[in-house]
Design a protein around this motif. Structure first.
Motif, PDB file in Angstrom:
ATOM      1  N   LEU A 145      -8.185  -2.807  -4.582  1.00 55.68           N
ATOM      2  CA  LEU A 145      -6.813  -2.730  -4.097  1.00 55.68           C
ATOM      3  C   LEU A 145      -5.803  -3.259  -5.108  1.00 55.68           C
ATOM      4  O   LEU A 145      -4.621  -2.902  -5.047  1.00 55.68           O
ATOM      5  CB  LEU A 145      -6.676  -3.492  -2.776  1.00 55.68           C
ATOM      6  CG  LEU A 145      -7.488  -2.947  -1.594  1.00 55.68           C
ATOM      7  CD1 LEU A 145      -7.241  -3.790  -0.346  1.00 55.68           C
ATOM      8  CD2 LEU A 145      -7.159  -1.488  -1.315  1.00 55.68           C
ATOM      9  N   SER A 198      -3.710   5.905   3.291  1.00 51.77           N
ATOM     10  CA  SER A 198      -3.619   4.960   2.181  1.00 51.77           C
ATOM     11  C   SER A 198      -4.261   5.559   0.939  1.00 51.77           C
ATOM     12  O   SER A 198      -5.395   6.031   0.989  1.00 51.77           O
ATOM     13  CB  SER A 198      -4.301   3.648   2.552  1.00 51.77           C
ATOM     14  OG  SER A 198      -5.557   3.868   3.186  1.00 51.77           O
ATOM     15  N   VAL A 213      -5.180  -0.484   4.541  1.00 49.10           N
ATOM     16  CA  VAL A 213      -6.046   0.693   4.491  1.00 49.10           C
ATOM     17  C   VAL A 213      -6.086   1.324   5.882  1.00 49.10           C
ATOM     18  O   VAL A 213      -6.374   0.640   6.867  1.00 49.10           O
ATOM     19  CB  VAL A 213      -7.464   0.312   4.035  1.00 49.10           C
ATOM     20  CG1 VAL A 213      -8.432   1.484   4.223  1.00 49.10           C
ATOM     21  CG2 VAL A 213      -7.456  -0.143   2.574  1.00 49.10           C
ATOM     22  N   MET A 217       0.841  -1.195   0.000  1.00 52.59           N
ATOM     23  CA  MET A 217       0.000   0.000   0.000  1.00 52.59           C
ATOM     24  C   MET A 217       0.873   1.241   0.000  1.00 52.59           C
ATOM     25  O   MET A 217       1.858   1.320   0.742  1.00 52.59           O
ATOM     26  CB  MET A 217      -0.918   0.013   1.222  1.00 52.59           C
ATOM     27  CG  MET A 217      -1.822   1.213   1.323  1.00 52.59           C
ATOM     28  SD  MET A 217      -3.054   1.304  -0.003  1.00 52.59           S
ATOM     29  CE  MET A 217      -4.127  -0.061   0.459  1.00 52.59           C
TER      30      MET A 217
END
Length: 328
Positions: free
Chosen positions: A296, A14, A48, A1
């Motif tokens: 994602l 994020s 996240v 991330m």
């Protein structure tokens, strides 16, 4: 991330975060705590650290689920919520300091948090942006320790530009995607100059940009993609980004041709947004864990080529711009 700064807040969040309008069930379906919690936990497990909710999402159940999960985790997760849409009728006159203070305190109670990291005015009428006393209220709430920062969620670029004139506005949540490109002009410039964070909502144009819809796709009676296409329930721009559905399908056929062999274009639409450094994060929603993982995956794919970006932009210029660019 990957993580990006959220304007002047000092938060690093994020870049692919989570919006919770439909967490726990698709639009129009009953809220399911177990589904909601599974999505929220999976998001945090994946890195996240910024979750966006609102007091009106599932009549407060979304806030309760977000608070419950965040409180159970050891990781620090920033919680952003919104207030104002409970005002009925939703008019300028209903925006009072007493009402807004009450909504903030209700959100604190539902989430179980001692302080809200970010409270956002939830797409108020344009007149509200011309009332300094409203913005002054949130400065007092900050001094009282009930909120850390104030943001605004807007329908129009003009509202964003006006709202950013208040020094205590730390972020702007706005619709921005391949089909809604106007924010990348003057708004992004001003946000950069004033160090205001940009939170992108409706990044997939209500699913249209996934490439999974066609002329036979149907939506339930309670789904805004069915009843709000002409703005019957709220601003038309919230549904398919204000793009006529049939026109959007035609536009997607051209975009699909840029990505042969790819059946899910959601990650590609998100990659297009992340090319802009002014964007702090994107908050796509998810009604199932697999939707979260799809979003994602944008961080794992090869970057868009110059030819693909040019092709996506050409679709906007040729088919979409005339109908939406000046409206929002």
């Amino acid at each position: 991330m990957n993580y990006r700064p959220l304007g002047k807040t000092g938060f690093r969040i994020s870049e692919l975060s989570l919006g919770t309008w439909q967490v726990g069930g698709k639009w129009g379906e009953p809220f399911d705590d177990q589904i909601a919690e599974s999505i929220l936990h999976a998001a945090i497990d994946a890195g996240v650290n910024f979750i966006d909710t609102a007091d009106v999402y599932s009549a407060g159940l979304s806030e309760e689920a977000v608070g419950r999960v965040v409180r159970s985790r050891k990781e620090h997760v920033y919680v952003a919520t919104k207030c104002g849409r409970q005002i009925t009728p939703h008019t300028n006159v209903g925006y009072t300091e007493t009402a807004l203070r009450g909504y903030v305190e209700d959100s604190l109670r539902r989430t179980g948090l001692e302080r809200l990291d970010l409270i956002q005015l939830h797409c108020p009428p344009t007149e509200v942006y011309y009332r300094p006393e409203i913005f002054g209220l949130f400065e007092r709430l900050r001094e009282e320790g009930k909120i850390a920062h104030l943001g605004i969620s807007v329908e129009k670029v003009e509202e964003a530009l006006k709202g950013m004139e208040y020094d205590n506005v730390a972020s702007v949540q706005i619709i921005f995607n391949v089909f809604r490109q106007r924010p990348s002009g003057l708004f992004f410039q001003r946000a950069r100059e004033r160090n205001v964070g940009v939170i992108v909502r409706v990044p997939l144009a209500s699913g249209l940009l996934t490439g999974k819809f066609d002329a036979t796709s149907t939506f339930s009676a309670e789904d805004h993609r069915n009843f709000n296409r002409e703005g019957a329930g709220f601003d038309k721009g919230e549904t398919f980004s204000g793009v006529d559905y049939d026109l959007g399908l035609r536009a997607m056929e051209r975009i699909k041709a840029l990505f042969p062999g790819e059946s899910n274009l959601a990650p590609r639409a998100l990659q297009w947004i992340l090319r802009f450094p002014e964007v702090s994060c994107i908050i796509p929603g998810a009604s199932r864990v697999q939707h979260l993982y799809s979003n994602l995956s944008a961080a794992e794919l090869p970057p868009l080529s110059d030819e693909q970006v040019a092709g996506m932009n050409a679709v906007y210029e040729d088919l979409i711009k005339e109908g939406v660019h000046q409206r929002w």
